[in-house]
Design a protein around this motif. Structure first.
Motif, short mmCIF file in Angstrom:
data_model
loop_
_atom_site.label_atom_id
_atom_site.label_comp_id
_atom_site.label_asym_id
_atom_site.label_seq_id
_atom_site.Cartn_x
_atom_site.Cartn_y
_atom_site.Cartn_z
N CYS A 36 0.74 -1.25 0.01
CA CYS A 36 0.02 -0.14 0.17
C CYS A 36 0.95 1.36 -0.07
O CYS A 36 0.05 2.45 -0.33
N GLY A 37 2.06 1.26 0.11
CA GLY A 37 2.85 2.52 0.19
C GLY A 37 3.23 2.97 1.74
O GLY A 37 3.72 4.16 1.92
N VAL A 38 2.41 2.70 2.72
CA VAL A 38 2.70 3.26 3.97
C VAL A 38 3.97 2.81 4.61
O VAL A 38 4.44 1.73 4.28
N LEU A 39 4.71 3.87 5.09
CA LEU A 39 6.23 3.42 5.63
C LEU A 39 6.05 2.42 6.68
O LEU A 39 5.30 2.62 7.76
N THR A 40 6.93 1.46 6.84
CA THR A 40 7.07 0.60 7.80
C THR A 40 8.40 -0.28 7.82
O THR A 40 9.26 0.48 7.32
N GLY A 41 8.58 -1.00 8.59
CA GLY A 41 10.11 -1.88 8.71
C GLY A 41 10.36 -2.23 7.11
O GLY A 41 9.34 -2.89 6.70
N ARG A 42 11.47 -2.04 6.88
CA ARG A 42 12.09 -2.57 5.49
C ARG A 42 11.71 -4.13 5.24
O ARG A 42 12.06 -4.86 6.20
#
Length: 198
Positions: free
Chosen positions: A58-64
């Motif tokens: 979805c493009g939400v920033l999260t853990g790599r």
């Protein structure tokens, strides 16, 4: 002025809504601070830049390398998907608790003046997501601007071949030229509750 300080000010000034004066204030505050806040900030920035990345779904920033909390949450598989410009819009909507479905961050708005073209938008997996996640309503929560409307129409044209999906947009309370960042929770609730079909 010391060239190292000048470089820092220029870098901070390039951040959204900061500018050269704001950049100067931030740099002076950090360099004159005796608590070690500047080093802690530098470490946090390096850590985040190395370990945070957009969710591949979805493009939400999260853990790599991992899927975000919104995509993992089965309670959000309610058939609704909200299309937003960037992560700050997700944070605004989450804070107001008006939406409980899935998100899709497109990463910008089409704009000839700014040089944002269709291939710059995060929409390549959108059609597949809609089908695989059984999405039946796409809610556009894009700015009420010419760029926002142009982007909305472009995305709708990409998805018009998918059956069983209805499109809606936020309704009352979002002024012409309005950004989600500047709306209060009550206005957002009205806009979501009164959304209209497209």
């Amino acid at each position: 002025m010391n060239p190292k300080i000048e470089k820092l000010i220029k870098l901070f000034a390039k951040l959204p809504r900061v500018g050269s004066r704001g950049g100067q204030r931030i740099v002076l505050a950090l360099l004159q601070d005796k608590t070690g806040r500047a080093l802690a900030l530098a470490d946090a920035i390096v850590d985040a830049s190395e370990n945070v990345a957009p969710c591949p779904t979805c493009g939400v920033l999260t853990g790599r390398g991992s899927v975000c909390e919104f995509c993992r949450d089965s309670a959000r598989a309610n058939g609704q998907m909200c299309i937003v410009r960037d992560l700050s819009d997700v944070w605004v909507l989450e804070k107001s608790s008006v939406f409980h479905g899935r998100y899709h961050i497109i990463g910008g708005l089409l704009s000839g003046a700014s040089g944002v073209l269709p291939q710059d938008l995060n929409v390549t997996n959108l059609s597949e997501r809609i089908k695989s996640e059984n999405i039946n309503e796409i809610i556009f929560a894009l700015p009420n601007t010419i760029e926002g409307k142009t982007t909305q129409h472009y995305i709708m044209s990409l998805l018009q071949g998918i059956s069983g999906v209805v499109f809606s947009e936020l309704a009352s309370g979002v002024p012409l030229g309005g950004d989600l960042d500047y709306l209060d929770d009550g206005t957002l609730t009205l806009a979501f509750g009164g959304r209209k079909s497209l």
